[in-house]
Design an enzyme around this catalytic site. Structure first.
Site, PDB file in Angstrom:
ATOM      1  N   TYR A   1       0.810  -1.218   0.000  1.00 15.74           N
ATOM      2  CA  TYR A   1       0.000   0.000   0.000  1.00 15.74           C
ATOM      3  C   TYR A   1       0.846   1.272   0.000  1.00 15.74           C
ATOM      4  O   TYR A   1       0.341   2.343  -0.320  1.00 15.74           O
ATOM      5  CB  TYR A   1      -0.911   0.027   1.237  1.00 15.74           C
ATOM      6  CG  TYR A   1      -2.170  -0.787   1.120  1.00 15.74           C
ATOM      7  CD1 TYR A   1      -2.459  -1.531  -0.018  1.00 15.74           C
ATOM      8  CD2 TYR A   1      -3.087  -0.814   2.161  1.00 15.74           C
ATOM      9  CE1 TYR A   1      -3.616  -2.279  -0.111  1.00 15.74           C
ATOM     10  CE2 TYR A   1      -4.256  -1.551   2.080  1.00 15.74           C
ATOM     11  CZ  TYR A   1      -4.516  -2.283   0.944  1.00 15.74           C
ATOM     12  OH  TYR A   1      -5.672  -3.017   0.852  1.00 15.74           O
ATOM     13  N   GLY A   2       2.097   1.167   0.393  1.00 16.39           N
ATOM     14  CA  GLY A   2       2.929   2.352   0.550  1.00 16.39           C
ATOM     15  C   GLY A   2       3.091   3.175  -0.711  1.00 16.39           C
ATOM     16  O   GLY A   2       3.381   4.364  -0.649  1.00 16.39           O
TER      17      GLY A   2
ATOM     18  N   CYS B   1      -1.902  -1.656   9.647  1.00 17.66           N
ATOM     19  CA  CYS B   1      -1.066  -1.131   8.572  1.00 17.66           C
ATOM     20  C   CYS B   1      -0.961   0.366   8.789  1.00 17.66           C
ATOM     21  O   CYS B   1      -1.985   1.059   8.794  1.00 17.66           O
ATOM     22  CB  CYS B   1      -1.691  -1.445   7.210  1.00 17.66           C
ATOM     23  SG  CYS B   1      -0.909  -0.626   5.807  1.00 17.66           S
TER      24      CYS B   1
ATOM     25  N   CYS C   1       6.217   0.681  10.593  1.00 16.12           N
ATOM     26  CA  CYS C   1       5.471  -0.189   9.676  1.00 16.12           C
ATOM     27  C   CYS C   1       5.325  -1.525  10.380  1.00 16.12           C
ATOM     28  O   CYS C   1       6.285  -2.023  10.989  1.00 16.12           O
ATOM     29  CB  CYS C   1       6.219  -0.349   8.349  1.00 16.12           C
ATOM     30  SG  CYS C   1       5.516  -1.596   7.243  1.00 16.12           S
TER      31      CYS C   1
END
Length: 283
Positions: free
Chosen positions: A60-61, A92, A204
């Site tokens: 997703y980053g 997340c 993270c």
């Protein structure tokens, strides 16, 4: 499709509980959320857990905020249609910083997010230098800078954004070894500092999976701080005070978004974490 590993080396799991238990969803784009789930399970072992990971859109980053919000809402909705949820944990950092308002508006059950543990790190540092290790997206988000301004304005914050560490953590859970030389290359900006961070925020949820390797590369005595234990305590409080009475007698289950060979390779890992089956979630 449900997949079950029938292997003599697979850890034995308890039979399906007969007593109804609150149902908690833990969601991440990949397997990093297992580090948060593990902390919650340690504090609250007798819940009905669902783990969902988006192996289609991972990581997703590098995705847009609009995409992440729509995708996370879609996936949580799909799980909620199968199981009434007591609580959801968005394990997340990237998804938490953008999707929590939309999730809390849509669902009646509590939604817990994960944010970088900057506040405790600022309290722990002895030399005043705190490292924030996160995805590039988390490093850039205004929310992250607001946390720093609020809780660590007297510290020097050295931020390092890396998508490669996420991939290394995923590979480790798939059974690959982690290259310490690669870690040194990623962490080189810190290792070259005259006074490196003595406290590092693992911003993270994948990064606690690399804790042992990071400690081998970072200067001796470096403290690693993450949000897992705090999320577990928050989950326990919300289940007691605010969660709806949504209970299940089903066994723990994991969902992927596509039943790929990579997802199937995770079966032994997921079973060690207590998830009896892995299914594809239709979204």
């Amino acid at each position: 499709m449900a997949t079950k590993l029938q292997d003599e080396n697979t850890p034995c799991l308890a039979a399906t509980p007969s007593e109804p238990r609150p149902t908690v969803l833990v969601f991440d784009s990949g397997v990093g959320g297992l580090s948060v789930y593990d902390e919650i399970r340690r504090l609250l072992p007798d819940l009905h857990y669902i783990y969902a990971f988006d192996n289609v859109a991972f990581p997703y980053g590098e995705k847009s905020e609009t995409f992440i919000v729509e995708r996370v809402v879609e996936i949580v909705t799909a799980v909620q249609q199968r199981y009434p949820l007591s609580l959801a944990v968005i394990a997340c950092n990237t998804a938490s910083t953008v999707s929590l308002p939309a999730l809390r508006e849509k669902f009646a059950f509590p939604v817990v997010g994960v944010v970088p543990a900057i506040k405790p790190a600022a309290r722990l540092t002895a030399n005043g230098v705190v490292g924030l290790l996160a995805t590039r997206a988390t490093v850039k988000r205004p929310y992250t800078h607001e946390l720093i301004a609020r809780f660590a304005n007297e510290c020097q914050i050295a931020m390092l954004g890396s998508a490669e560490l996420v991939e290394l953590a995923e590979a480790k859970l798939h059974g690959d070894s982690v290259s310490l030389e690669e870690l040194r290359r990623i962490l080189r900006p810190w290792l070259r500092m005259p006074e490196p961070p003595d406290t590092v925020v693992l911003g993270c949820t994948h990064f606690p999976l690399l804790r042992d390797e990071l400690l081998q590369v970072l200067p001796e005595g470096t403290r690693l701080v993450d949000s897992g234990a705090a999320i577990a305590r928050r989950t326990a409080w919300l289940l007691e005070h605010e969660a709806p009475d949504a209970k299940s007698t089903d066994a723990n289950i994991a969902y992927c978004m596509a039943m790929t060979p990579g997802a199937e390779q995770l079966l032994p890992v997921l079973q060690r974490y207590g998830f009896e089956t892995l299914e594809k979630l239709a979204v």
